[in-house]
Design a protein around this motif. Structure first.
Motif, PDB file in Angstrom:
ATOM      1  N   TYR A  48      -2.213  -4.383 -12.391  1.00  0.00           N
ATOM      2  CA  TYR A  48      -2.442  -2.956 -12.596  1.00  0.00           C
ATOM      3  C   TYR A  48      -3.652  -2.459 -11.802  1.00  0.00           C
ATOM      4  O   TYR A  48      -3.656  -1.340 -11.288  1.00  0.00           O
ATOM      5  CB  TYR A  48      -2.601  -2.668 -14.089  1.00  0.00           C
ATOM      6  N   GLN A  49      -4.678  -3.303 -11.677  1.00  0.00           N
ATOM      7  CA  GLN A  49      -5.826  -2.944 -10.836  1.00  0.00           C
ATOM      8  C   GLN A  49      -5.415  -2.917  -9.364  1.00  0.00           C
ATOM      9  O   GLN A  49      -5.763  -1.985  -8.623  1.00  0.00           O
ATOM     10  CB  GLN A  49      -6.954  -3.962 -11.039  1.00  0.00           C
ATOM     11  N   LEU A  50      -4.665  -3.932  -8.957  1.00  0.00           N
ATOM     12  CA  LEU A  50      -4.271  -4.033  -7.551  1.00  0.00           C
ATOM     13  C   LEU A  50      -3.306  -2.923  -7.166  1.00  0.00           C
ATOM     14  O   LEU A  50      -3.357  -2.406  -6.042  1.00  0.00           O
ATOM     15  CB  LEU A  50      -3.631  -5.400  -7.301  1.00  0.00           C
ATOM     16  N   ALA A  51      -2.425  -2.550  -8.084  1.00  0.00           N
ATOM     17  CA  ALA A  51      -1.469  -1.484  -7.794  1.00  0.00           C
ATOM     18  C   ALA A  51      -2.194  -0.174  -7.499  1.00  0.00           C
ATOM     19  O   ALA A  51      -1.730   0.635  -6.680  1.00  0.00           O
ATOM     20  CB  ALA A  51      -0.510  -1.312  -8.963  1.00  0.00           C
ATOM     21  N   GLN A  52      -3.311   0.040  -8.144  1.00  0.00           N
ATOM     22  CA  GLN A  52      -4.082   1.258  -7.890  1.00  0.00           C
ATOM     23  C   GLN A  52      -4.669   1.276  -6.487  1.00  0.00           C
ATOM     24  O   GLN A  52      -4.766   2.329  -5.851  1.00  0.00           O
ATOM     25  CB  GLN A  52      -5.205   1.384  -8.925  1.00  0.00           C
ATOM     26  N   THR A  53      -5.039   0.092  -5.986  1.00  0.00           N
ATOM     27  CA  THR A  53      -5.606   0.040  -4.636  1.00  0.00           C
ATOM     28  C   THR A  53      -4.574   0.407  -3.578  1.00  0.00           C
ATOM     29  O   THR A  53      -4.932   0.806  -2.470  1.00  0.00           O
ATOM     30  CB  THR A  53      -6.168  -1.362  -4.318  1.00  0.00           C
ATOM     31  N   LEU A  54      -3.287   0.256  -3.914  1.00  0.00           N
ATOM     32  CA  LEU A  54      -2.238   0.620  -2.968  1.00  0.00           C
ATOM     33  C   LEU A  54      -2.112   2.136  -2.830  1.00  0.00           C
ATOM     34  O   LEU A  54      -1.572   2.629  -1.843  1.00  0.00           O
ATOM     35  CB  LEU A  54      -0.887   0.053  -3.423  1.00  0.00           C
ATOM     36  N   ARG A  55      -2.616   2.832  -3.814  1.00  0.00           N
ATOM     37  CA  ARG A  55      -2.442   4.286  -3.857  1.00  0.00           C
ATOM     38  C   ARG A  55      -3.733   5.064  -3.645  1.00  0.00           C
ATOM     39  O   ARG A  55      -3.710   6.268  -3.449  1.00  0.00           O
ATOM     40  CB  ARG A  55      -1.822   4.668  -5.209  1.00  0.00           C
ATOM     41  N   ASN A  56      -4.862   4.360  -3.688  1.00  0.00           N
ATOM     42  CA  ASN A  56      -6.161   5.014  -3.513  1.00  0.00           C
ATOM     43  C   ASN A  56      -6.938   4.345  -2.385  1.00  0.00           C
ATOM     44  O   ASN A  56      -7.366   3.191  -2.539  1.00  0.00           O
ATOM     45  CB  ASN A  56      -6.971   4.928  -4.806  1.00  0.00           C
ATOM     46  N   PRO A  57      -7.118   4.994  -1.261  1.00  0.00           N
ATOM     47  CA  PRO A  57      -7.888   4.411  -0.152  1.00  0.00           C
ATOM     48  C   PRO A  57      -9.285   4.018  -0.605  1.00  0.00           C
ATOM     49  O   PRO A  57      -9.869   4.649  -1.495  1.00  0.00           O
ATOM     50  CB  PRO A  57      -7.932   5.543   0.879  1.00  0.00           C
ATOM     51  N   SER A  58      -9.805   2.965  -0.027  1.00  0.00           N
ATOM     52  CA  SER A  58     -11.158   2.518  -0.362  1.00  0.00           C
ATOM     53  C   SER A  58     -12.186   3.488   0.188  1.00  0.00           C
ATOM     54  O   SER A  58     -11.863   4.438   0.911  1.00  0.00           O
ATOM     55  CB  SER A  58     -11.399   1.124   0.228  1.00  0.00           C
ATOM     56  N   ALA A  59     -13.457   3.235  -0.156  1.00  0.00           N
ATOM     57  CA  ALA A  59     -14.543   4.105   0.300  1.00  0.00           C
ATOM     58  C   ALA A  59     -14.635   4.111   1.819  1.00  0.00           C
ATOM     59  O   ALA A  59     -15.122   5.076   2.414  1.00  0.00           O
ATOM     60  CB  ALA A  59     -15.859   3.647  -0.315  1.00  0.00           C
ATOM     61  N   THR A  60     -14.159   3.057   2.460  1.00  0.00           N
ATOM     62  CA  THR A  60     -14.206   2.986   3.921  1.00  0.00           C
ATOM     63  C   THR A  60     -13.005   3.668   4.560  1.00  0.00           C
ATOM     64  O   THR A  60     -12.904   3.737   5.782  1.00  0.00           O
ATOM     65  CB  THR A  60     -14.258   1.520   4.386  1.00  0.00           C
ATOM     66  N   GLY A  61     -12.074   4.122   3.715  1.00  0.00           N
ATOM     67  CA  GLY A  61     -10.886   4.773   4.246  1.00  0.00           C
ATOM     68  C   GLY A  61      -9.737   3.821   4.485  1.00  0.00           C
ATOM     69  O   GLY A  61      -8.663   4.239   4.901  1.00  0.00           O
ATOM     70  N   TYR A  62      -9.957   2.508   4.194  1.00  0.00           N
ATOM     71  CA  TYR A  62      -8.901   1.525   4.421  1.00  0.00           C
ATOM     72  C   TYR A  62      -7.868   1.614   3.309  1.00  0.00           C
ATOM     73  O   TYR A  62      -8.198   1.625   2.121  1.00  0.00           O
ATOM     74  CB  TYR A  62      -9.482   0.119   4.461  1.00  0.00           C
ATOM     75  N   HIS A  63      -6.612   1.727   3.664  1.00  0.00           N
ATOM     76  CA  HIS A  63      -5.529   1.819   2.698  1.00  0.00           C
ATOM     77  C   HIS A  63      -4.859   0.457   2.572  1.00  0.00           C
ATOM     78  O   HIS A  63      -4.259  -0.047   3.514  1.00  0.00           O
ATOM     79  CB  HIS A  63      -4.507   2.862   3.143  1.00  0.00           C
ATOM     80  N   THR A  64      -4.979  -0.137   1.389  1.00  0.00           N
ATOM     81  CA  THR A  64      -4.379  -1.446   1.158  1.00  0.00           C
ATOM     82  C   THR A  64      -2.865  -1.336   1.132  1.00  0.00           C
ATOM     83  O   THR A  64      -2.301  -0.410   0.556  1.00  0.00           O
ATOM     84  CB  THR A  64      -4.867  -2.027  -0.178  1.00  0.00           C
ATOM     85  N   SER A  65      -2.202  -2.294   1.767  1.00  0.00           N
ATOM     86  CA  SER A  65      -0.743  -2.342   1.786  1.00  0.00           C
ATOM     87  C   SER A  65      -0.256  -3.383   0.799  1.00  0.00           C
ATOM     88  O   SER A  65      -0.971  -4.340   0.454  1.00  0.00           O
ATOM     89  CB  SER A  65      -0.256  -2.691   3.196  1.00  0.00           C
ATOM     90  N   VAL A  66       0.985  -3.225   0.346  1.00  0.00           N
ATOM     91  CA  VAL A  66       1.577  -4.221  -0.533  1.00  0.00           C
ATOM     92  C   VAL A  66       1.638  -5.577   0.157  1.00  0.00           C
ATOM     93  O   VAL A  66       1.600  -6.625  -0.499  1.00  0.00           O
ATOM     94  CB  VAL A  66       2.987  -3.767  -0.976  1.00  0.00           C
ATOM     95  N   PHE A  67       1.667  -5.571   1.473  1.00  0.00           N
ATOM     96  CA  PHE A  67       1.700  -6.827   2.228  1.00  0.00           C
ATOM     97  C   PHE A  67       0.368  -7.564   2.196  1.00  0.00           C
ATOM     98  O   PHE A  67       0.272  -8.703   2.646  1.00  0.00           O
ATOM     99  CB  PHE A  67       2.109  -6.557   3.673  1.00  0.00           C
ATOM    100  N   ASP A  68      -0.685  -6.913   1.672  1.00  0.00           N
ATOM    101  CA  ASP A  68      -2.001  -7.536   1.588  1.00  0.00           C
ATOM    102  C   ASP A  68      -2.203  -8.306   0.285  1.00  0.00           C
ATOM    103  O   ASP A  68      -3.161  -9.079   0.165  1.00  0.00           O
ATOM    104  CB  ASP A  68      -3.110  -6.473   1.690  1.00  0.00           C
ATOM    105  N   LEU A  69      -1.350  -8.078  -0.696  1.00  0.00           N
ATOM    106  CA  LEU A  69      -1.593  -8.614  -2.028  1.00  0.00           C
ATOM    107  C   LEU A  69      -1.135 -10.066  -2.180  1.00  0.00           C
ATOM    108  O   LEU A  69      -0.138 -10.488  -1.615  1.00  0.00           O
ATOM    109  CB  LEU A  69      -0.891  -7.747  -3.074  1.00  0.00           C
ATOM    110  N   LYS A  70      -1.885 -10.790  -3.003  1.00  0.00           N
ATOM    111  CA  LYS A  70      -1.591 -12.186  -3.273  1.00  0.00           C
ATOM    112  C   LYS A  70      -0.655 -12.310  -4.472  1.00  0.00           C
ATOM    113  O   LYS A  70      -0.342 -11.326  -5.141  1.00  0.00           O
ATOM    114  CB  LYS A  70      -2.887 -12.951  -3.571  1.00  0.00           C
ATOM    115  N   GLY A  71      -0.231 -13.532  -4.742  1.00  0.00           N
ATOM    116  CA  GLY A  71       0.596 -13.812  -5.912  1.00  0.00           C
ATOM    117  C   GLY A  71       0.437 -15.269  -6.299  1.00  0.00           C
ATOM    118  O   GLY A  71      -0.105 -16.074  -5.531  1.00  0.00           O
ATOM    119  N   THR A  72       0.908 -15.615  -7.480  1.00  0.00           N
ATOM    120  CA  THR A  72       0.748 -16.967  -7.999  1.00  0.00           C
ATOM    121  C   THR A  72       2.030 -17.432  -8.663  1.00  0.00           C
ATOM    122  O   THR A  72       2.728 -16.644  -9.293  1.00  0.00           O
ATOM    123  CB  THR A  72      -0.404 -17.025  -9.015  1.00  0.00           C
ATOM    124  N   CYS A  73       2.332 -18.729  -8.516  1.00  0.00           N
ATOM    125  CA  CYS A  73       3.483 -19.320  -9.193  1.00  0.00           C
ATOM    126  C   CYS A  73       3.074 -20.628  -9.861  1.00  0.00           C
ATOM    127  O   CYS A  73       2.233 -21.374  -9.334  1.00  0.00           O
ATOM    128  CB  CYS A  73       4.620 -19.616  -8.209  1.00  0.00           C
TER     129      CYS A  73
END
Length: 237
Positions: free
Chosen positions: A134-159
């Protein structure tokens, strides 16, 4: 490619698919939660080089308070599985986690060939060291202070995976990992060429990690034990 390698590949692919589906459905009435469960089966396949075919079914849970805590979710599924087994036995029926009655899954290969046998259970989670889904999903929709927009392709996962041959596998899927880093730890060799004289630091994988990780392993082990005793016991008769 042997079973463990195939399971690693299938688990990683499913985690990526889980991530993209959760991103697409975020904020909707069908929003997905951060956790999913995978069930693995094998069937005889003479046309395959290894002599078998791997089948995977999965359950991706909708976003809800009861599905956000992974150990609690696994404990609930184990309780449900035990109840389904008992209810079916009382009616002189054999319950199967793929259904058709009270299925544990909602995606993947839900119809198996007659020769299919249970091979293991796993977890796909979108929570990672970078934060909760839920925290990470927000980063996909809100650009960081530097203006960098996180993509879903940037996110990690675990199995997390447990197999009936006693193998435990932990996968840290990191799209930005350095070349040569797989993020895979296994309690048993993934490759036939593994040096038998090399001491495997992950031999006790389910006993390694922080309390939260150990709790996941404990609950996953309980679910795995329930399914193994039921499915493999029936298959052996």
């Amino acid at each position: 490619m042997n079973l463990r390698q195939q399971v690693v590949y299938r688990s990683t692919s499913l985690n990526v698919g889980h991530l993209h589906a959760a991103d697409e459905r975020y904020g909707t009435r069908e929003a997905l939660g951060p956790h999913g469960v995978m069930l693995f089966f094998t069937s005889d396949a003479e046309t395959e080089p290894q002599g078998f075919r791997l089948h995977t079914a999965y359950r991706l849970c909708l976003s809800a308070p009861e599905s956000n805590n992974l150990p609690a979710l696994l404990a609930d599924l184990n309780t449900i599985a035990k109840g389904n087994i008992a209810n079916a036995a009382a009616g002189r029926r054999l319950w199967h986690p793929l259904g058709p009655e009270r299925s544990m899954v909602n995606g993947g290969e839900m119809t198996l060939p007659p020769s299919a046998t249970y091979a293991g259970v796993g977890v796909s989670t979108l929570d990672s060291a970078g934060g909760s889904w839920y925290q990470l999903a927000q980063t996909l929709r809100n650009p960081s202070a530097t203006g960098y927009h996180t993509s879903v392709f940037d996110l990690k996962g675990t199995c997390y995976v447990l197999l009936t041959d006693g193998t435990a596998i932990h996968i840290n899927r990191d799209p930005h990992a350095r070349i040569g880093y797989s993020g895979v730890r296994s309690s048993k060799p993934l490759e036939a060429s593994w040096n038998p004289h090399w001491s495997n630091p992950h031999a006790t994988l389910t006993e390694q990690g922080d309390p939260a990780t150990l709790d996941v392993w404990r609950q996953l082990s309980s679910l795995h034990d329930t399914l193994t005793a039921h499915l493999c016991g029936k298959q052996a008769q």
